[in-house]
Write an enzyme that holds these catalytic residues in place. Sequence first.
Site, short mmCIF file in Angstrom:
data_model
loop_
_atom_site.label_atom_id
_atom_site.label_comp_id
_atom_site.label_asym_id
_atom_site.label_seq_id
_atom_site.Cartn_x
_atom_site.Cartn_y
_atom_site.Cartn_z
N PRO A 189 0.97 -1.15 0.05
CA PRO A 189 0.08 0.13 -0.12
C PRO A 189 0.98 1.20 0.09
CG PRO A 189 0.12 -0.90 2.26
CD PRO A 189 0.89 -1.74 1.28
N ASP A 213 5.95 2.26 2.31
CA ASP A 213 4.95 1.03 2.71
C ASP A 213 4.22 1.62 3.85
OD1 ASP A 213 3.66 -1.25 3.15
OD2 ASP A 213 5.40 -2.50 2.72
N HIS A 214 2.97 1.97 3.46
CA HIS A 214 2.13 2.35 4.98
C HIS A 214 1.88 1.13 5.70
CE1 HIS A 214 -0.01 5.35 6.78
NE2 HIS A 214 -0.47 6.01 5.74
N ARG A 215 2.31 -0.10 5.29
CA ARG A 215 2.04 -1.25 6.53
C ARG A 215 3.09 -1.08 7.48
NH1 ARG A 215 2.52 -6.41 2.59
NH2 ARG A 215 4.62 -4.99 2.07
#
Length: 385
Positions: A180, A354-356
């Site tokens: 994401p 990476d938004h995770r």
Amino acid sequence: MEVKLHDIGEGMTEAEVNCFLVKPGDIVKADDPLLEVQTDKMTAEIPSPRAGIIREFTVKPGETVSVGSTLLLLDDLAAEKKTNQPKRIIASPFTRKIARENGIDIHKIDGSGPAGRITDEDIYQYMTAASLKKNEQTTKDTVYIPVSVHQPPQTKDTIPFRGRRKQIAKKMVQSIYTIPHCTHFEEIDVTHLLQFCSELKKVNQPISITAFFLKALSISLKEFPIFNAVLDEENEVIQLQKEHHIGIAVDTEEGLIVPVLRHIEEKSIRVIHTEMKQLTNKALNNQLSITDISGGTFTISNVGPLGGSIGATPIIQYPEVALVSFHKHKKMPVVTDDDQIIIRSIMNLSMSFDHRVADGATAVRFTNRFAMLIQDPKLLLLEMV
């Protein structure tokens, strides 16, 4: 004997056949290049496992084959009669590449080098002679025929979607569908750094501005290691990596390639500058090894020289966590804290992450730290003491 596709690095599972470097009937020695394949990261030559005679190929150019697949059949030299041995072609891989790219059958060329080796000049002379002959024949045989006004125009052009372009596409799709993406934009004042680089150039000590960027990123990554990490979802851990192996995106004629500059955290700006130039030249000349392009932990893309000045949403090099893109710097009026207007050199920066693994606030702190080091090069030098 069956010659099969083996794993040429980083656990690859397949490759696309680019072209053959020999033909059926050719005699080859051990380690002679037989064919060229394209993986998702590099172009590689498959060498002969032993001496022999090429019997036949079992694959075709443009075909994607899995590791372990048979590529060609190789006969034992002792089983072939001496009277049936074809002409042995001696030429470097680069010379062969020139011939392939220009549609020249290298077997028709007589080499002028030692032991009959075909040189680059032999290829160019053959091309010149063939062009002259073609022009003479065209002039002699030309017949002018009126074209019907009802002939439909050609409206479609195509280019091959294979090789590095196809492999890049696969990696991009894998990344965008797995990670994401979130992109953070920032403006960096590079006025003082440009002045410093100009001063170094005047005393014959040229250092590219990108070398300073790389060192500043490495210092920032020490303080924000979350962006130099790999997400291991299976074991539910984020692996923070201490080594800073930064990939440098290079725009080549065959597509984007990302050689990796290793252990930047241990190197001086001068060494970074030198090694970066060496890697870039190898990329442009298609001379990168699997070691040169593997093991990256973070990636940069410097599109400034191309004129990209506003921003972008770069796609992360999976399985890395972040990528920073630098854009063209330009002079702009800036209002100071005491309401004075001054002219500064401002560069835009785009950071995809990476938004995770990380949040926007952390990305802002990271780019703020990077900006602080770049905007005042003295601070950058202090961090290296």
